[in-house]
Design a protein around this motif. Sequence first.
Motif, PDB file in Angstrom:
ATOM      1  N   MET A   1       0.839  -1.196   0.000  1.00 56.03           N
ATOM      2  CA  MET A   1       0.000   0.000   0.000  1.00 56.03           C
ATOM      3  C   MET A   1       0.875   1.247   0.000  1.00 56.03           C
ATOM      4  SD  MET A   1      -2.887   1.152   2.780  1.00 56.03           S
ATOM      5  CE  MET A   1      -3.896  -0.279   2.376  1.00 56.03           C
ATOM      6  N   ALA A   2       0.537   2.198  -0.866  1.00 53.74           N
ATOM      7  CA  ALA A   2       1.325   3.426  -0.968  1.00 53.74           C
ATOM      8  C   ALA A   2       1.229   4.249   0.308  1.00 53.74           C
ATOM      9  CB  ALA A   2       0.848   4.254  -2.154  1.00 53.74           C
ATOM     10  N   VAL A   3       2.358   4.823   0.709  1.00 52.44           N
ATOM     11  CA  VAL A   3       2.398   5.667   1.900  1.00 52.44           C
ATOM     12  C   VAL A   3       3.037   6.997   1.542  1.00 52.44           C
ATOM     13  CG1 VAL A   3       2.471   3.774   3.541  1.00 52.44           C
ATOM     14  CG2 VAL A   3       4.605   4.673   2.615  1.00 52.44           C
ATOM     15  N   VAL A   4       2.645   8.025   2.272  1.00 56.97           N
ATOM     16  CA  VAL A   4       3.177   9.369   2.056  1.00 56.97           C
ATOM     17  C   VAL A   4       3.884   9.827   3.330  1.00 56.97           C
ATOM     18  CG1 VAL A   4       2.607  11.780   1.544  1.00 56.97           C
ATOM     19  CG2 VAL A   4       1.357   9.932   0.413  1.00 56.97           C
ATOM     20  N   ALA A   5       5.050  10.393   3.161  1.00 56.73           N
ATOM     21  CA  ALA A   5       5.813  10.917   4.298  1.00 56.73           C
ATOM     22  C   ALA A   5       6.031  12.408   4.113  1.00 56.73           C
ATOM     23  CB  ALA A   5       7.157  10.210   4.418  1.00 56.73           C
ATOM     24  N   HIS A   6       5.754  13.164   5.165  1.00 52.77           N
ATOM     25  CA  HIS A   6       6.006  14.603   5.175  1.00 52.77           C
ATOM     26  C   HIS A   6       7.126  14.846   6.169  1.00 52.77           C
ATOM     27  CE1 HIS A   6       4.595  18.894   6.441  1.00 52.77           C
ATOM     28  NE2 HIS A   6       5.628  18.919   5.618  1.00 52.77           N
ATOM     29  N   PHE A   7       8.248  15.405   5.700  1.00 55.86           N
ATOM     30  CA  PHE A   7       9.373  15.624   6.610  1.00 55.86           C
ATOM     31  C   PHE A   7      10.105  16.915   6.295  1.00 55.86           C
ATOM     32  CE2 PHE A   7      11.006  13.018   3.139  1.00 55.86           C
ATOM     33  CZ  PHE A   7      12.188  13.643   2.805  1.00 55.86           C
ATOM     34  N   LEU A   8      10.895  17.378   7.268  1.00 52.12           N
ATOM     35  CA  LEU A   8      11.709  18.584   7.148  1.00 52.12           C
ATOM     36  C   LEU A   8      13.173  18.174   7.069  1.00 52.12           C
ATOM     37  CD1 LEU A   8      10.004  20.785   9.905  1.00 52.12           C
ATOM     38  CD2 LEU A   8       9.483  20.718   7.456  1.00 52.12           C
ATOM     39  N   ILE A   9      13.932  18.884   6.228  1.00 51.18           N
ATOM     40  CA  ILE A   9      15.338  18.536   6.046  1.00 51.18           C
ATOM     41  C   ILE A   9      16.146  19.788   5.737  1.00 51.18           C
ATOM     42  CG2 ILE A   9      15.052  18.063   3.581  1.00 51.18           C
ATOM     43  CD1 ILE A   9      17.040  15.738   3.964  1.00 51.18           C
ATOM     44  N   ASP A  10      17.378  19.838   6.217  1.00 47.52           N
ATOM     45  CA  ASP A  10      18.254  20.975   5.965  1.00 47.52           C
ATOM     46  C   ASP A  10      18.672  21.019   4.494  1.00 47.52           C
ATOM     47  OD1 ASP A  10      18.175  21.826   8.573  1.00 47.52           O
ATOM     48  OD2 ASP A  10      19.961  20.722   9.169  1.00 47.52           O
ATOM     49  N   ALA A  11      18.819  22.214   3.961  1.00 47.65           N
ATOM     50  CA  ALA A  11      19.173  22.396   2.555  1.00 47.65           C
ATOM     51  C   ALA A  11      20.516  21.758   2.206  1.00 47.65           C
ATOM     52  CB  ALA A  11      19.194  23.881   2.211  1.00 47.65           C
ATOM     53  N   GLU A  12      21.431  21.676   3.170  1.00 48.89           N
ATOM     54  CA  GLU A  12      22.751  21.119   2.914  1.00 48.89           C
ATOM     55  C   GLU A  12      22.705  19.634   2.572  1.00 48.89           C
ATOM     56  OE1 GLU A  12      25.796  22.300   2.659  1.00 48.89           O
ATOM     57  OE2 GLU A  12      25.157  24.371   2.903  1.00 48.89           O
ATOM     58  N   SER A  13      21.562  18.997   2.751  1.00 47.51           N
ATOM     59  CA  SER A  13      21.466  17.553   2.564  1.00 47.51           C
ATOM     60  C   SER A  13      21.194  17.133   1.131  1.00 47.51           C
ATOM     61  CB  SER A  13      20.367  16.980   3.474  1.00 47.51           C
ATOM     62  OG  SER A  13      20.680  17.196   4.830  1.00 47.51           O
ATOM     63  N   PHE A  14      20.934  18.089   0.230  1.00 41.12           N
ATOM     64  CA  PHE A  14      20.701  17.714  -1.163  1.00 41.12           C
ATOM     65  C   PHE A  14      21.118  18.848  -2.086  1.00 41.12           C
ATOM     66  CE2 PHE A  14      16.971  19.859   0.292  1.00 41.12           C
ATOM     67  CZ  PHE A  14      16.387  20.473  -0.798  1.00 41.12           C
ATOM     68  N   ASP A  15      21.388  18.487  -3.349  1.00 40.42           N
ATOM     69  CA  ASP A  15      22.034  19.404  -4.283  1.00 40.42           C
ATOM     70  C   ASP A  15      21.262  20.704  -4.515  1.00 40.42           C
ATOM     71  OD1 ASP A  15      24.063  17.523  -4.630  1.00 40.42           O
ATOM     72  OD2 ASP A  15      22.950  16.507  -6.215  1.00 40.42           O
ATOM     73  N   LEU A  16      19.980  20.594  -4.866  1.00 43.07           N
ATOM     74  CA  LEU A  16      19.210  21.804  -5.156  1.00 43.07           C
ATOM     75  C   LEU A  16      19.143  22.713  -3.942  1.00 43.07           C
ATOM     76  CD1 LEU A  16      17.430  23.461  -7.057  1.00 43.07           C
ATOM     77  CD2 LEU A  16      15.461  22.127  -6.268  1.00 43.07           C
ATOM     78  N   GLY A  17      18.930  22.141  -2.771  1.00 45.25           N
ATOM     79  CA  GLY A  17      18.870  22.947  -1.555  1.00 45.25           C
ATOM     80  C   GLY A  17      20.188  23.620  -1.259  1.00 45.25           C
ATOM     81  N   ARG A  18      21.269  22.880  -1.427  1.00 48.20           N
ATOM     82  CA  ARG A  18      22.602  23.412  -1.134  1.00 48.20           C
ATOM     83  C   ARG A  18      22.965  24.540  -2.096  1.00 48.20           C
ATOM     84  NH1 ARG A  18      24.550  18.886  -0.282  1.00 48.20           N
ATOM     85  NH2 ARG A  18      25.024  18.321  -2.434  1.00 48.20           N
ATOM     86  N   VAL A  19      22.593  24.382  -3.346  1.00 46.94           N
ATOM     87  CA  VAL A  19      22.959  25.365  -4.364  1.00 46.94           C
ATOM     88  C   VAL A  19      22.136  26.646  -4.251  1.00 46.94           C
ATOM     89  CG1 VAL A  19      22.871  25.817  -6.849  1.00 46.94           C
ATOM     90  CG2 VAL A  19      23.859  23.689  -6.004  1.00 46.94           C
TER      91      VAL A  19
END
Length: 219
Positions: A1-19
């Motif tokens: 069954m499909a599940v949805v997750a809503h979470f918060l994460i720092d920008a430094e953790s992924f390319d678009l956020g870091r850039v």
Amino acid sequence: MAVVAHFLIDAESFDLGRVTQVASGVHIELERVVPTTGSVMPFFWASGTDFETFERSVREDKLVEELNALTRIGDKVLYHVIWGETASSLTEIIAASDATILEASGNHQWSFRIRFQDHRGLRDFHNSCREYGIDFHVERIYTLEEEYDSKYNFDVTPEQLEALVSAVEGGYFEVPRGVTLTEVAEDLGISQQAASERVRRAADTVLRRVLLSRSADDF
């Protein structure tokens, strides 16, 4: 069954956020499209004022091969980014887990809503994040069945609901406006930027739930 997750994460953790996390306070939101090229996060909207500084900063980053402004609507610009050699990050983990990004926006901190095919996919995603040292804060996890069976579940955070109620009660959406965002922010004891983000996100979520997810008879 499909599940949805809503979470918060720092920008430094992924390319678009870091850039894109720049001092000018430009707010980033992923374009809601499904790319056919296989690339991850190629389109995004940016809202703010100092786009010249923003674009120069992004283009100078070694992870970016090319950045193109496609269109401008008011204080928002739609960009297309071509990535160079990217580092292992959240984007690769999402792609490897066959997950779908439903919503994502932020600057120094991002809010993500991601759909997984099942709980196993969510568990694999969690384990991969731990392996790469990526921390995130889970706001909510629910199945699609739970989402659509709850008639009045608009999926807004308590902070967003508080801001939206304050705006509606004050007449922010009336013509002419009864209150400004500055007054809403003062009422809640937060910054105008925070009030704007909460009201916009809450209003967008509620309207999508009402207009796009169900018919009026369902209520």
